[in-house]
Design a protein around this motif. Structure first.
Motif, PDB file in Angstrom:
ATOM      1  N   GLN A   1       0.823  -1.200   0.000  1.00 35.58           N
ATOM      2  CA  GLN A   1       0.000   0.000   0.000  1.00 35.58           C
ATOM      3  C   GLN A   1       0.864   1.259   0.000  1.00 35.58           C
ATOM      4  O   GLN A   1       0.557   2.238  -0.703  1.00 35.58           O
ATOM      5  CB  GLN A   1      -0.926  -0.007   1.219  1.00 35.58           C
ATOM      6  N   ALA A   2       1.924   1.233   0.771  1.00 34.79           N
ATOM      7  CA  ALA A   2       2.835   2.392   0.787  1.00 34.79           C
ATOM      8  C   ALA A   2       3.441   2.610  -0.599  1.00 34.79           C
ATOM      9  O   ALA A   2       3.618   3.754  -1.045  1.00 34.79           O
ATOM     10  CB  ALA A   2       3.930   2.173   1.828  1.00 34.79           C
TER      11      ALA A   2
ATOM     12  N   ASP B   1       0.759   4.094  -2.946  1.00 33.44           N
ATOM     13  CA  ASP B   1       0.488   5.484  -2.544  1.00 33.44           C
ATOM     14  C   ASP B   1       1.561   6.416  -3.105  1.00 33.44           C
ATOM     15  O   ASP B   1       1.243   7.522  -3.586  1.00 33.44           O
ATOM     16  CB  ASP B   1       0.426   5.602  -1.028  1.00 33.44           C
ATOM     17  N   ARG B   2       2.810   5.991  -3.057  1.00 34.94           N
ATOM     18  CA  ARG B   2       3.894   6.824  -3.609  1.00 34.94           C
ATOM     19  C   ARG B   2       3.749   6.973  -5.121  1.00 34.94           C
ATOM     20  O   ARG B   2       3.937   8.070  -5.673  1.00 34.94           O
ATOM     21  CB  ARG B   2       5.249   6.217  -3.262  1.00 34.94           C
TER      22      ARG B   2
ATOM     23  N   ALA C   1       0.963   6.747  -6.899  1.00 33.94           N
ATOM     24  CA  ALA C   1      -0.202   7.590  -7.178  1.00 33.94           C
ATOM     25  C   ALA C   1       0.138   9.064  -6.995  1.00 33.94           C
ATOM     26  O   ALA C   1      -0.297   9.921  -7.787  1.00 33.94           O
ATOM     27  CB  ALA C   1      -1.361   7.186  -6.277  1.00 33.94           C
ATOM     28  N   ALA C   2       0.917   9.355  -5.967  1.00 34.88           N
ATOM     29  CA  ALA C   2       1.315  10.750  -5.752  1.00 34.88           C
ATOM     30  C   ALA C   2       2.155  11.260  -6.915  1.00 34.88           C
ATOM     31  O   ALA C   2       1.994  12.410  -7.371  1.00 34.88           O
ATOM     32  CB  ALA C   2       2.086  10.866  -4.443  1.00 34.88           C
TER      33      ALA C   2
ATOM     34  N   SER D   1      -4.244  -1.212  -3.565  1.00 38.22           N
ATOM     35  CA  SER D   1      -4.624  -0.318  -4.661  1.00 38.22           C
ATOM     36  C   SER D   1      -4.958   1.050  -4.099  1.00 38.22           C
ATOM     37  O   SER D   1      -5.290   1.191  -2.915  1.00 38.22           O
ATOM     38  CB  SER D   1      -5.820  -0.887  -5.439  1.00 38.22           C
ATOM     39  N   VAL D   2      -4.870   2.048  -4.985  1.00 35.00           N
ATOM     40  CA  VAL D   2      -5.266   3.394  -4.605  1.00 35.00           C
ATOM     41  C   VAL D   2      -5.784   4.099  -5.849  1.00 35.00           C
ATOM     42  O   VAL D   2      -5.239   3.947  -6.947  1.00 35.00           O
ATOM     43  CB  VAL D   2      -4.083   4.176  -3.986  1.00 35.00           C
TER      44      VAL D   2
ATOM     45  N   SER E   1      -6.632  10.826  -8.763  1.00 40.51           N
ATOM     46  CA  SER E   1      -7.480  11.959  -8.386  1.00 40.51           C
ATOM     47  C   SER E   1      -8.799  11.931  -9.158  1.00 40.51           C
ATOM     48  O   SER E   1      -9.007  11.101 -10.051  1.00 40.51           O
ATOM     49  CB  SER E   1      -6.732  13.265  -8.684  1.00 40.51           C
TER      50      SER E   1
ATOM     51  N   GLU F   1      -6.795   3.396 -11.233  1.00 39.11           N
ATOM     52  CA  GLU F   1      -6.124   2.965 -10.006  1.00 39.11           C
ATOM     53  C   GLU F   1      -4.665   2.604 -10.274  1.00 39.11           C
ATOM     54  O   GLU F   1      -4.312   2.149 -11.368  1.00 39.11           O
ATOM     55  CB  GLU F   1      -6.804   1.734  -9.403  1.00 39.11           C
TER      56      GLU F   1
END
Length: 582
Positions: free
Chosen positions: A43-44, A47-48, A50-51, A285-286, A289, A296
Motif C-alpha cells: 500500500q505504501a 500510494d507513492r 499515485a502521488a 490499490s489506490v 485523483s 487505479e
C-alpha cells in the motif's frame, strides 16, 4: 532435594511450558501477520506511485496554461480563440482537441470542419459548453472539488439525462459506481459549464461518454478573462507519459508487480511488462485523483504462493526454536538436578570425611595417651611389656602421621602445589622399606605380610617418598578391609616396558560398580560409620594422583578366590621420566 526440585518445577519448567504453549498458539497467526505486513508495504508503494502520477497530471495542466499564455502573447485573443484547435494541437502533443468558449456561451473553437475528433467533440459537448444543459462530471480545481448549492443545480429527470449521456455514473454525493461496476471515492457533480468555471482561473473536469472517459483541462487567462481555453487530453499519449513512472520501487523487484488500471480494470501500464494476473484482485490499490476517476494504481504479488510458504516457514522455524528452547530448559534442568544431587552427595561425603578424620585422629591419640600414662604411672612394669607399649605408641604415631600427611598432600594437590623429587631408585628397596615400617603393627594385628620381587634391581625414576606413600596407603587399605583371612601379598615384577606393583588381599573386595569410584575423593565403598571400618576416603585418591604424576596408573581388579588386587604401573628407567628433580 525435593524442595529444590519443586522450586525448579514451579519457577522454571512450568512458566517455560506455558510460554511454549503460547508460542505454539501464535503460529496460527503468522500468515495473517505476514499478509498484513505485506499489504502495508504494498500500500505504501502504490500510494507513492499515485502521488507521482497525480503530480505529473498537475504539471501537464500547468504546461497547458503556459501554452495558452504563449499563444495569447503572439496574436490577438479573438484570433487565438477561433484558431485555437489548430494552434494547440500543432504544438502540444497531449492535446486531442483544443476548444475556446466565451462566457456568454459561444463556442469559438473547434469548428466541425477541423476534423473527425473536433466534430465528435462538438456533437458531444456543445450543449454542455454553451451552458444549455447540466451534465455529471468529476471536477477538480487548484482549490479542490467544488460544492454547488441546490439553487445552482437545475432539476432534470434522471431518464432524460441517461438518454442524453448514456453510460454515465449515477449522480450522487457519496461513493459512485461506474458502468464497469467499480466503486470510486470521488463524487459526481451535476452542473452547467459556467457554474464550473465561475470565478476560477483553471481546472480539470472528467466525464464519461458512451462508457469512455474524457478528460479536459481549462484555463482563463488574466489577459482575456471572458474567454475559457481548454483541451481534451489525448489519454493514450498521457498513459505513455505515465509508463516510466509506473515502476516497481527499488528493493521490491523480485516480489512485487505494479500496474495502472483504467475504469474497466484493464492495464494501461505495468511493471514487469510481461506480468499477467487477475487484475481485479490486487494486494493493494489506490485511486488517482478525480481528474482520472476509477483509474487505479495497483500492486500484486509476483509469487502469490510465496507468502503462505514464508509464513509456514516462519511458523516452523518458531516452532523449532520453541521446541529447542523447551528441550534446552528440560536438559538444563535435568543437568541442574543431577548437579544438585552430586553436590549434595559431595557435601555428605565431606561431612563423613570430617567425621572419619575426627575418629581417625581420636583413636591413635587415645591409644598414645593411654599407654603413655601407663608407662609414666607404673614403674614396676616388666621390660617386655614396656617395649610392647612403646611399640604401640610408635605404630599409632606412624598411623597418625600417615593420616595427617594424606590430608596435607591432598590439599597441596588440590592447589597444584605438590612437588616431586625424581631420582633413579630400586623399586624393591622402596617397597621393602615401606613394608618393614608397618610390619610390626600388622603382625601384632595377626596379618601375614609377604613380599615377592625379582632378584635383580627394578630401576625406575620416581619420588621415593611419594611411592612409599602409595605402598603404605594400599597396605593400610588392605588392612582395613580384611576379613577373617588376614593375608596381604605385595608383589613387584617387570611387565614389558613397565614395572608393576601388586598389593593383594583376601578381604571384603570392592562391590560391583565401584571399581573406579573408589578412587574419587571422599568416596567409600563401605560406609565407615555403619561398617565400623575406619578411613578418610583420601588414600586411594592420593595414590592414583601420585601414580599419574609419575606417568603411571593405578587400578583395581577382583582377585580370584576373593579379595582385591591393586595394580600400580610405573615406567622403567629406560622409558625416561615424566619430570626432573625439583
Amino acid at each position: 532435594m525435593k524442595k529444590a526440585a519443586l522450586t525448579f518445577l514451579l519457577a522454571v519448567l512450568v512458566p517455560s511450558l506455558v510460554l511454549g504453549w503460547l508460542a505454539l498458539r501464535s503460529l496460527r497467526d503468522q500468515q495473517l501477520v505476514a499478509e498484513r505486513q505485506q499489504t502495508l508495504l504494498f500500500q505504501a508503494a502504490v500510494d507513492r506511485l499515485a502521488a507521482l502520477v497525480n503530480e505529473q497530471l498537475l504539471e501537464h495542466r500547468r504546461q497547458f496554461a503556459r501554452e495558452v499564455e504563449e499563444l495569447l502573447a503572439q496574436r490577438p485573443a479573438s484570433e487565438t480563440a477561433t484558431e485555437f484547435h489548430a494552434l494547440l494541437t500543432g504544438k502540444w502533443p497531449l492535446a486531442e482537441v483544443g476548444f475556446a468558449v466565451s462566457l456568454n456561451g459561444e463556442v469559438m473553437a473547434p469548428t466541425v470542419f477541423d476534423g473527425l475528433a473536433a466534430r465528435e467533440f462538438r456533437i458531444a459537448n456543445d450543449m454542455f459548453l454553451c451552458s444549455k444543459e447540466t451534465v455529471e462530471v468529476y471536477y477538480n480545481t487548484p482549490k479542490g472539488a467544488i460544492s454547488l448549492t441546490q439553487l445552482d443545480r437545475k432539476e432534470q429527470k434522471l431518464g432524460a439525462l441517461a438518454t442524453a449521456t448514456p453510460g454515465l455514473a449515477t449522480a450522487g454525493t457519496g461513493s459512485e459506481v461506474s458502468s464497469a461496476g467499480k466503486i470510486t471515492k470521488w463524487s459526481v457533480t451535476e452542473a452547467e459549464f459556467q457554474q464550473l468555471v465561475a470565478n476560477r482561473q483553471e481546472g480539470t473536469l472528467a466525464r464519461f461518454l458512451q462508457d469512455r472517459l474524457h478528460v479536459m483541462f481549462w484555463y482563463r487567462s488574466p489577459r482575456q478573462s471572458n474567454l475559457v481555453f481548454g483541451s481534451q487530453v489525448h489519454l493514450g499519449r498521457l498513459v505513455e507519459d505515465f509508463r516510466n513512472t509506473i515502476a516497481v520501487p527499488a528493493g521490491h523487484e523480485g516480489t512485487m508487480a505494479v500496474a495502472l488500471l483504467n475504469d474497466r480494470s484493464r492495464p494501461l501500464a505495468r511493471d514487469p511488462q510481461e506480468f499477467e494476473t487477475e487484475w481485479r484482485k490486487p494486494v493493494a490499490s489506490v485511486e488517482l485523483s478525480e481528474s482520472l476517476p476509477h483509474w487505479e494504481i495497483t500492486a500484486y504479488q509476483l509469487n502469490p504462493g510465496g507468502l503462505p510458504a514464508a509464513a509456514r516457514s516462519t511458523g516452523w522455524t518458531l516452532a523449532l526454536l520453541t521446541a529447542l528452547l523447551l528441550l534446552a530448559i528440560v536438559i538444563g534442568g535435568g543437568l541442574m538436578v543431577i548437579d544438585v544431587r552430586r553436590q549434595l552427595a559431595f557435601a555428605r561425603q565431606k561431612t563423613d570425611f570430617v567425621s572419619n578424620v575426627s575418629h581417625e585422629l581420636k583413636t591413635p591419640l587415645t591409644s598414645i595417651r593411654m599407654f603413655a600414662e601407663l608407662l609414666a604411672e607404673r614403674e614396676d612394669l616388666p621390660a617386655d611389656r614396656r617395649r610392647s607399649y612403646v611399640g604401640i605408641i610408635g605404630s599409632e604415631t606412624a598411623r597418625l602421621t600417615r593420616l595427617i600427611n594424606n590430608v596435607l598432600d591432598f590439599a597441596r594437590m588440590e592447589r597444584g602445589d605438590r612437588k616431586y623429587a625424581f631420582q633413579t631408585a630400586d623399586l624393591r628397596e622402596i617397597v621393602d622399606s615401606a613394608v618393614d615400617s608397618c610390619r610390626p603393627a600388622l603382625e601384632e594385628a595377626g596379618f601375614d605380610v609377604t613380599v615377592t620381587a625379582p632378584d635383580s634391581p627394578v630401576a625406575t625414576r620416581v619420588d621415593r617418598d611419594a611411592i612409599a606413600q602409595i605402598v603404605l596407603n594400599l597396605i593400610s587399605n588392605a588392612e582395613k578391609y580384611s576379613d577373617r583371612n588376614k593375608s596381604i601379598l605385595v608383589d613387584v615384577r617387570r611387565n614389558g616396558h613397565c614395572t608393576e606393583l601388586r598389593v593383594m588381599d583376601r578381604g571384603l573386595g570392592v562391590p560391583a560398580g565401584h571399581e573406579e569410584r573408589i578412587f574419587e575423593q571422599f568416596h567409600r565403598a563401605h560406609d565407615s560409620l555403619a561398617s565400623g571400618i575406619q578411613g578418610s576416603g583420601l588414600g586411594l585418591t592420593l595414590a592414583r594422583q601420585i601414580a599419574r604424576a609419575h606417568g603411571g596408573s593405578l587400578r583395581c581388579e577382583a582377585r580370584e578366590g576373593g579379595g582385591s588386587t591393586f595394580i600400580l604401573e610405573l615406567p622403567l628407567e629406560s622409558e625416561g621420566s615424566k619430570g626432573s628433580p625439583t
